[in-house]
Scaffold this motif. Sequence first.
Motif, PDB file in Angstrom:
ATOM      1  N   THR A  53     -11.192  23.860   1.885  1.00 47.20           N
ATOM      2  CA  THR A  53     -10.176  23.314   0.984  1.00 47.20           C
ATOM      3  C   THR A  53      -8.812  23.219   1.654  1.00 47.20           C
ATOM      4  O   THR A  53      -7.865  22.727   1.049  1.00 47.20           O
ATOM      5  CB  THR A  53     -10.045  24.170  -0.287  1.00 47.20           C
ATOM      6  OG1 THR A  53      -9.552  25.468   0.065  1.00 47.20           O
ATOM      7  CG2 THR A  53     -11.387  24.287  -0.998  1.00 47.20           C
ATOM      8  N   ASP A  55      -6.076  21.626   3.536  1.00 53.56           N
ATOM      9  CA  ASP A  55      -5.714  20.232   3.842  1.00 53.56           C
ATOM     10  C   ASP A  55      -5.232  20.139   5.281  1.00 53.56           C
ATOM     11  O   ASP A  55      -4.199  20.699   5.629  1.00 53.56           O
ATOM     12  CB  ASP A  55      -4.621  19.773   2.883  1.00 53.56           C
ATOM     13  CG  ASP A  55      -4.215  18.324   3.089  1.00 53.56           C
ATOM     14  OD1 ASP A  55      -4.651  17.695   4.075  1.00 53.56           O
ATOM     15  OD2 ASP A  55      -3.459  17.822   2.247  1.00 53.56           O
ATOM     16  N   LYS A  85     -21.517  19.172  -0.927  1.00 58.47           N
ATOM     17  CA  LYS A  85     -20.053  19.152  -0.963  1.00 58.47           C
ATOM     18  C   LYS A  85     -19.553  19.012  -2.402  1.00 58.47           C
ATOM     19  O   LYS A  85     -18.621  19.709  -2.811  1.00 58.47           O
ATOM     20  CB  LYS A  85     -19.531  18.003  -0.105  1.00 58.47           C
ATOM     21  CG  LYS A  85     -18.023  17.854  -0.103  1.00 58.47           C
ATOM     22  CD  LYS A  85     -17.577  16.686   0.757  1.00 58.47           C
ATOM     23  CE  LYS A  85     -16.084  16.464   0.660  1.00 58.47           C
ATOM     24  NZ  LYS A  85     -15.640  15.321   1.479  1.00 58.47           N
ATOM     25  N   GLN A  86     -20.187  18.139  -3.179  1.00 61.85           N
ATOM     26  CA  GLN A  86     -19.789  17.945  -4.571  1.00 61.85           C
ATOM     27  C   GLN A  86     -19.986  19.219  -5.392  1.00 61.85           C
ATOM     28  O   GLN A  86     -19.125  19.593  -6.198  1.00 61.85           O
ATOM     29  CB  GLN A  86     -20.573  16.788  -5.186  1.00 61.85           C
ATOM     30  CG  GLN A  86     -20.180  15.447  -4.616  1.00 61.85           C
ATOM     31  CD  GLN A  86     -21.140  14.324  -4.993  1.00 61.85           C
ATOM     32  OE1 GLN A  86     -22.255  14.562  -5.463  1.00 61.85           O
ATOM     33  NE2 GLN A  86     -20.707  13.091  -4.775  1.00 61.85           N
ATOM     34  N   GLU A  89     -17.232  21.695  -4.369  1.00 63.66           N
ATOM     35  CA  GLU A  89     -15.945  21.327  -4.976  1.00 63.66           C
ATOM     36  C   GLU A  89     -15.898  21.754  -6.442  1.00 63.66           C
ATOM     37  O   GLU A  89     -14.889  22.290  -6.903  1.00 63.66           O
ATOM     38  CB  GLU A  89     -15.707  19.818  -4.874  1.00 63.66           C
ATOM     39  CG  GLU A  89     -15.151  19.377  -3.556  1.00 63.66           C
ATOM     40  CD  GLU A  89     -14.843  17.899  -3.494  1.00 63.66           C
ATOM     41  OE1 GLU A  89     -13.871  17.548  -2.812  1.00 63.66           O
ATOM     42  OE2 GLU A  89     -15.580  17.089  -4.096  1.00 63.66           O
ATOM     43  N   LYS A  94     -11.525  22.874  -6.417  1.00 68.75           N
ATOM     44  CA  LYS A  94     -10.534  22.353  -5.475  1.00 68.75           C
ATOM     45  C   LYS A  94     -11.148  21.227  -4.657  1.00 68.75           C
ATOM     46  O   LYS A  94     -12.361  21.169  -4.481  1.00 68.75           O
ATOM     47  CB  LYS A  94     -10.081  23.435  -4.489  1.00 68.75           C
ATOM     48  CG  LYS A  94      -9.363  24.599  -5.088  1.00 68.75           C
ATOM     49  CD  LYS A  94      -8.984  25.568  -3.991  1.00 68.75           C
ATOM     50  CE  LYS A  94      -8.252  26.774  -4.518  1.00 68.75           C
ATOM     51  NZ  LYS A  94      -7.905  27.703  -3.430  1.00 68.75           N
ATOM     52  N   LYS A  95     -10.276  20.373  -4.125  1.00 70.24           N
ATOM     53  CA  LYS A  95     -10.731  19.310  -3.236  1.00 70.24           C
ATOM     54  C   LYS A  95     -11.180  19.917  -1.909  1.00 70.24           C
ATOM     55  O   LYS A  95     -10.520  20.787  -1.354  1.00 70.24           O
ATOM     56  CB  LYS A  95      -9.611  18.303  -2.977  1.00 70.24           C
ATOM     57  CG  LYS A  95     -10.007  17.211  -1.977  1.00 70.24           C
ATOM     58  CD  LYS A  95      -8.918  16.191  -1.819  1.00 70.24           C
ATOM     59  CE  LYS A  95      -9.214  15.157  -0.767  1.00 70.24           C
ATOM     60  NZ  LYS A  95     -10.497  14.524  -0.802  1.00 70.24           N
ATOM     61  N   ILE A  96     -12.308  19.441  -1.412  1.00 72.33           N
ATOM     62  CA  ILE A  96     -12.797  19.837  -0.088  1.00 72.33           C
ATOM     63  C   ILE A  96     -12.469  18.722   0.888  1.00 72.33           C
ATOM     64  O   ILE A  96     -12.739  17.554   0.619  1.00 72.33           O
ATOM     65  CB  ILE A  96     -14.309  20.138  -0.133  1.00 72.33           C
ATOM     66  CG1 ILE A  96     -14.538  21.459  -0.866  1.00 72.33           C
ATOM     67  CG2 ILE A  96     -14.912  20.158   1.260  1.00 72.33           C
ATOM     68  CD1 ILE A  96     -15.977  21.884  -0.955  1.00 72.33           C
ATOM     69  N   TYR A  97     -11.876  19.087   2.009  1.00 69.98           N
ATOM     70  CA  TYR A  97     -11.428  18.102   3.000  1.00 69.98           C
ATOM     71  C   TYR A  97     -12.435  17.871   4.122  1.00 69.98           C
ATOM     72  O   TYR A  97     -12.157  17.167   5.080  1.00 69.98           O
ATOM     73  CB  TYR A  97     -10.080  18.532   3.588  1.00 69.98           C
ATOM     74  CG  TYR A  97      -8.976  18.411   2.569  1.00 69.98           C
ATOM     75  CD1 TYR A  97      -8.320  17.208   2.379  1.00 69.98           C
ATOM     76  CD2 TYR A  97      -8.624  19.490   1.766  1.00 69.98           C
ATOM     77  CE1 TYR A  97      -7.316  17.083   1.428  1.00 69.98           C
ATOM     78  CE2 TYR A  97      -7.629  19.376   0.808  1.00 69.98           C
ATOM     79  CZ  TYR A  97      -6.977  18.171   0.650  1.00 69.98           C
ATOM     80  OH  TYR A  97      -5.991  18.048  -0.300  1.00 69.98           O
ATOM     81  N   ASP A  99     -15.146  16.173   6.153  1.00 69.74           N
ATOM     82  CA  ASP A  99     -15.714  14.827   6.264  1.00 69.74           C
ATOM     83  C   ASP A  99     -17.216  14.921   6.475  1.00 69.74           C
ATOM     84  O   ASP A  99     -17.706  15.892   7.059  1.00 69.74           O
ATOM     85  CB  ASP A  99     -15.099  14.075   7.452  1.00 69.74           C
ATOM     86  CG  ASP A  99     -13.676  13.605   7.182  1.00 69.74           C
ATOM     87  OD1 ASP A  99     -13.268  13.569   6.005  1.00 69.74           O
ATOM     88  OD2 ASP A  99     -12.989  13.264   8.152  1.00 69.74           O
TER      89      ASP A  99
END
Length: 117
Positions: A53, A55, A85-86, A89, A94-97, A99
Motif C-alpha cells: 500500500t 505509494d 490483489k483485489q 485491497e 487501502k489501495k495497493i500499488y 503492478d
Amino acid sequence: MIRTRVGYAGGTTDNPTYYNIGNYSETIQIDYDPSLISYEELLNTFWKTHDPTYDPGILGAFSRQYMSVIFYHDEEQKRVATESKQREEAKLGKKIYTDIMPFSDSILLKTTIKNIT
C-alpha cells in the motif's frame, strides 16, 4: 519451492547492472512445484512480506528499480494475481500499488542462483 533466481525484469535498457538498471525492476523468480504449493499460496506470502500500500510516488521514494510488481507467465496467472490483489485491497481497505505485468524479459544474475531441495 524448487529454486529462486534474482535478476532484473520488465525493462528495455541494454545491459542493465545494479548501478545502471535503467527501466528494469529488481526481481526474484520462483520455480515451484504446484503439487506442493499453489500460485495462490505464493501470492499470499508475497502480500504478507512487504507493504504493497506504500505509494511509490510519495516524495519520489522509490524508483522503478524497487517497485512492487508481479510478473505473470500466462493468462491464468494474470487472473489469479488480479483477483488476489483485489481481495487484499478489500481486506486492507487501502489501495495497493503493486503492478501486475506480463513477464517478457529477464536478466538473471548468474552468481546468485539459489537451489532449494
